[in-house]
Design a protein around this motif. Sequence first.
Motif, PDB file in Angstrom:
ATOM      1  N   TRP A   1       0.829  -1.200   0.000  1.00 17.09           N
ATOM      2  CA  TRP A   1       0.000   0.000   0.000  1.00 17.09           C
ATOM      3  C   TRP A   1       0.865   1.252   0.000  1.00 17.09           C
ATOM      4  O   TRP A   1       0.508   2.263  -0.600  1.00 17.09           O
TER       5      TRP A   1
ATOM      6  N   SER B   1      -5.046   7.613   3.915  1.00 13.11           N
ATOM      7  CA  SER B   1      -4.252   6.394   3.770  1.00 13.11           C
ATOM      8  C   SER B   1      -4.409   5.490   4.990  1.00 13.11           C
ATOM      9  O   SER B   1      -4.493   4.271   4.861  1.00 13.11           O
TER      10      SER B   1
ATOM     11  N   LEU C   1       0.355   4.260  -2.720  1.00 12.70           N
ATOM     12  CA  LEU C   1      -0.152   5.562  -2.311  1.00 12.70           C
ATOM     13  C   LEU C   1       0.886   6.677  -2.268  1.00 12.70           C
ATOM     14  O   LEU C   1       0.512   7.843  -2.131  1.00 12.70           O
TER      15      LEU C   1
ATOM     16  N   MET D   1      -1.777  11.303  -1.014  1.00  9.51           N
ATOM     17  CA  MET D   1      -2.565  10.158  -0.546  1.00  9.51           C
ATOM     18  C   MET D   1      -1.833   9.380   0.540  1.00  9.51           C
ATOM     19  O   MET D   1      -2.280   8.311   0.942  1.00  9.51           O
ATOM     20  N   PHE D   2      -0.728   9.880   1.003  1.00 11.27           N
ATOM     21  CA  PHE D   2       0.130   9.136   1.910  1.00 11.27           C
ATOM     22  C   PHE D   2       0.410   9.978   3.150  1.00 11.27           C
ATOM     23  O   PHE D   2       0.482  11.196   3.081  1.00 11.27           O
TER      24      PHE D   2
ATOM     25  N   ASN E   1      -0.368   7.507  -8.469  1.00  6.76           N
ATOM     26  CA  ASN E   1      -0.031   8.855  -8.938  1.00  6.76           C
ATOM     27  C   ASN E   1       0.631   8.819 -10.310  1.00  6.76           C
ATOM     28  O   ASN E   1       0.342   9.662 -11.168  1.00  6.76           O
TER      29      ASN E   1
END
Length: 185
Positions: free
Chosen positions: A19, A51, A23, A45-46, A30
Amino acid sequence: LLLIMLPFWTSFLLRVYAWMGLLSANGIINNMLMKWGIINQPLEMFYNSFSLNLVMVYAYLPFMILPLYTQLLKLDHRLLEAASDLGAGPIKSFLTITLPLSKTGIIAGSMLVFIPAVGEFVIPDLVGGSDNLMIGKALWMAFFDLNNWPLASALAVIMVALLVVPIALYQHYQNREIKEGENRA
């Protein structure tokens, strides 16, 4: 059922690292979105609550689905057919038949998710970032980073209380239902 069980064949830590690769700012998601021209710069997103929630749901969803699946497998479909014959729509049938009969599976799944999620420290540490603090991560930091054993002990007691209270309540109501069933028989 196989798709739900498939992730268990790989290491938990390996799935979390996967993951992270998906992410991150230069991760697969991305890169694909930028390659297709959907975005101009990487999405964040991290190391945020998105997340953390996504990976927690991914990690613990099978623990909810499996007890619910086994409970729904035992469901007598003649009851739904009878409700339909008596004029109940799908929503009414679900709320009056399926949901009450699957209560045990919902409670068991909730307990199976709640107990390990309370003490989770790997996911918040690796994908949640420093802004998302959960009790497991706080406990880890108090013991190993801050070397504050009294604080860590207090957090451990709070975590145990968070786990014992729902289990005791569940056990109490389960015993009460058993006694009521014996009295009816």
